[in-house]
Design a protein around this motif. Structure first.
Motif, PDB file in Angstrom:
ATOM      1  N   HIS A 169       0.837  -1.191   0.000  1.00  0.00           N
ATOM      2  CA  HIS A 169       0.000   0.000   0.000  1.00  0.00           C
ATOM      3  C   HIS A 169       0.879   1.250   0.000  1.00  0.00           C
ATOM      4  O   HIS A 169       1.857   1.318   0.745  1.00  0.00           O
ATOM      5  CB  HIS A 169      -0.909   0.026   1.236  1.00  0.00           C
ATOM      6  CG  HIS A 169      -2.105  -0.869   1.103  1.00  0.00           C
ATOM      7  ND1 HIS A 169      -2.140  -2.151   1.616  1.00  0.00           N
ATOM      8  CD2 HIS A 169      -3.307  -0.662   0.516  1.00  0.00           C
ATOM      9  CE1 HIS A 169      -3.317  -2.699   1.352  1.00  0.00           C
ATOM     10  NE2 HIS A 169      -4.042  -1.821   0.691  1.00  0.00           N
ATOM     11  N   SER A 171       0.972   5.718  -0.279  1.00  0.00           N
ATOM     12  CA  SER A 171       0.221   6.963  -0.127  1.00  0.00           C
ATOM     13  C   SER A 171       0.138   7.697  -1.460  1.00  0.00           C
ATOM     14  O   SER A 171       0.898   7.414  -2.401  1.00  0.00           O
ATOM     15  CB  SER A 171       0.896   7.863   0.902  1.00  0.00           C
ATOM     16  OG  SER A 171       2.156   8.324   0.396  1.00  0.00           O
ATOM     17  N   GLN A 202      -7.145   1.533   1.007  1.00  0.00           N
ATOM     18  CA  GLN A 202      -7.185   1.212   2.426  1.00  0.00           C
ATOM     19  C   GLN A 202      -7.110   2.525   3.199  1.00  0.00           C
ATOM     20  O   GLN A 202      -6.372   3.438   2.833  1.00  0.00           O
ATOM     21  CB  GLN A 202      -5.997   0.317   2.794  1.00  0.00           C
ATOM     22  CG  GLN A 202      -5.891  -0.034   4.266  1.00  0.00           C
ATOM     23  CD  GLN A 202      -4.591  -0.751   4.575  1.00  0.00           C
ATOM     24  OE1 GLN A 202      -3.521  -0.138   4.542  1.00  0.00           O
ATOM     25  NE2 GLN A 202      -4.653  -2.039   4.859  1.00  0.00           N
ATOM     26  N   ARG A 204      -5.932   4.403   6.476  1.00  0.00           N
ATOM     27  CA  ARG A 204      -4.979   4.250   7.570  1.00  0.00           C
ATOM     28  C   ARG A 204      -5.098   5.458   8.483  1.00  0.00           C
ATOM     29  O   ARG A 204      -5.034   6.599   8.026  1.00  0.00           O
ATOM     30  CB  ARG A 204      -3.558   4.139   7.009  1.00  0.00           C
ATOM     31  CG  ARG A 204      -2.483   3.962   8.080  1.00  0.00           C
ATOM     32  CD  ARG A 204      -1.135   3.713   7.427  1.00  0.00           C
ATOM     33  NE  ARG A 204      -0.086   3.520   8.394  1.00  0.00           N
ATOM     34  CZ  ARG A 204       1.181   3.257   8.090  1.00  0.00           C
ATOM     35  NH1 ARG A 204       1.547   3.161   6.822  1.00  0.00           N
ATOM     36  NH2 ARG A 204       2.084   3.081   9.031  1.00  0.00           N
ATOM     37  N   TYR A 205      -5.295   5.195   9.774  1.00  0.00           N
ATOM     38  CA  TYR A 205      -5.482   6.279  10.731  1.00  0.00           C
ATOM     39  C   TYR A 205      -4.178   6.592  11.444  1.00  0.00           C
ATOM     40  O   TYR A 205      -3.527   5.706  12.007  1.00  0.00           O
ATOM     41  CB  TYR A 205      -6.560   5.901  11.750  1.00  0.00           C
ATOM     42  CG  TYR A 205      -7.949   5.963  11.166  1.00  0.00           C
ATOM     43  CD1 TYR A 205      -8.766   7.049  11.405  1.00  0.00           C
ATOM     44  CD2 TYR A 205      -8.407   4.950  10.336  1.00  0.00           C
ATOM     45  CE1 TYR A 205     -10.033   7.118  10.841  1.00  0.00           C
ATOM     46  CE2 TYR A 205      -9.675   5.014   9.766  1.00  0.00           C
ATOM     47  CZ  TYR A 205     -10.480   6.102  10.028  1.00  0.00           C
ATOM     48  OH  TYR A 205     -11.726   6.178   9.463  1.00  0.00           O
ATOM     49  N   ARG A 214      -4.485   4.924   1.280  1.00  0.00           N
ATOM     50  CA  ARG A 214      -3.315   4.235   0.759  1.00  0.00           C
ATOM     51  C   ARG A 214      -3.787   3.234  -0.301  1.00  0.00           C
ATOM     52  O   ARG A 214      -4.840   2.628  -0.158  1.00  0.00           O
ATOM     53  CB  ARG A 214      -2.541   3.541   1.884  1.00  0.00           C
ATOM     54  CG  ARG A 214      -2.024   4.535   2.921  1.00  0.00           C
ATOM     55  CD  ARG A 214      -1.289   3.843   4.048  1.00  0.00           C
ATOM     56  NE  ARG A 214      -0.024   3.271   3.625  1.00  0.00           N
ATOM     57  CZ  ARG A 214       1.121   3.944   3.511  1.00  0.00           C
ATOM     58  NH1 ARG A 214       1.144   5.234   3.792  1.00  0.00           N
ATOM     59  NH2 ARG A 214       2.227   3.346   3.127  1.00  0.00           N
TER      60      ARG A 214
END
Length: 221
Positions: A169, A171, A202, A204-205, A214
Motif C-alpha cells: 500500500h 500513499s 485502504q 490508515r489512521y 493508501r
C-alpha cells in the motif's frame, strides 16, 4: 477484510439457488451460505448468521420478497424475473443496493460482487469517512450495473499502475513522487483507477485521527 464475505441466497427454486451459490463461491473473497427458500427462513437466517449480503428473489411462496426486504439487517441485491419498472423502483426504495433481472450470466453477478467488494472496502465498519469516499463508494457500486468497454490506458494511468507494482500500500504522495506529477494529479488518477476496480484502497489512521488513503493494485485472481 481478511475473511470471506458471507452471502445468503433466498430463492424457492432449489436448482436456481444452488446455481447462484456456485456463482458466488467462484468469486474470490465470497462464500455462499446454504440457500433458503422462504421469506421466514430468510428472516431467521439473517438474524442468526448475519450475512454480509443477501441475494433476494421477489417471488417467494410465503411472502413477496420486497415485503421482507426492509426487515433484513444486511445489504440486499434483488435477483428476480420481475422486470416491471414499478417493482425495480420499489426494491430500491425499500433499501436494495441493486437489481439484477433473471436470467443472467455468471459474469453479471460476478461483476456486481466485485463492485460490492470495492464498496465495502471504501466503507469499512467502524471507520469515519469523508464525502469524497462516500461518492467513490457509490460510484463503485452502481457502475457495475452495466459492463463497460475496455479502453486503452493513458501514459499517466500506466505510470501510476507501475508505481504500485510492488504490491505494498502506498500513499498518494509516494505515488506522485514516483510518477513525477503533483499530489492532486496523482489523487485524481488513483480515484479513477479505484472506481474501475484496477486499484484497491485502504484507510490508515494516524495520530491525528484523520484517515490517510493508501493504494495498491487490486487482486485480479
Amino acid at each position: 477484510m481478511s475473511e470471506d464475505l458471507q452471502v445468503l441466497i433466498v430463492d424457492d427454486d432449489f436448482h436456481v439457488a444452488n446455481l447462484h451459490a456456485t456463482y458466488v463461491d467462484s468469486v474470490p473473497g465470497f462464500s455462499a451460505l446454504p440457500p433458503v427458500g422462504t421469506a421466514e427462513q430468510a428472516r431467521r437466517t439473517t438474524r442468526s448468521q448475519q450475512p454480509d449480503l443477501v441475494l433476494l428473489d421477489v417471488y417467494l411462496p410465503d411472502a413477496c420478497g420486497l415485503d421482507v426486504l426492509p426487515s433484513l439487517d444486511s445489504d440486499v441485491l434483488v435477483l428476480s424475473a420481475a422486470a416491471d419498472a414499478s417493482t425495480v423502483r420499489q426494491a430500491l426504495r425499500r433499501g436494495a443496493i441493486g437489481y439484477l433481472i433473471k436470467p443472467f450470466a455468471a459474469e453479471d453477478l460476478t461483476r456486481r460482487l466485485r463492485a460490492y467488494t470495492r464498496y465495502r472496502r471504501l466503507l469499512p465498519d467502524q471507520h469515519t469517512v469523508d464525502q469524497d469516499t462516500v461518492e467513490r463508494a457509490l460510484r463503485a457500486l452502481y457502475q457495475a450495473q452495466s459492463p463497460t468497454a475496455t479502453r486503452a490506458r493513458s501514459a499517466t494511468e500506466t505510470a501510476v499502475l507501475e508505481a504500485l507494482e510492488s504490491g505494498e500500500h502506498q500513499s498518494t504522495m509516494a505515488v506522485a513522487r514516483s510518477v513525477g506529477v503533483s499530489r492532486a494529479t496523482a489523487q485524481r488518477y488513483l480515484s479513477a483507477l479505484v472506481d474501475d476496480g484496477a486499484v484497491s484502497i485502504q484507510l490508515r489512521y494516524g495520530s491525528t485521527g484523520r484517515p490517510e488513503h493508501r493504494y495498491r493494485l487490486a487482486d485480479r485472481s
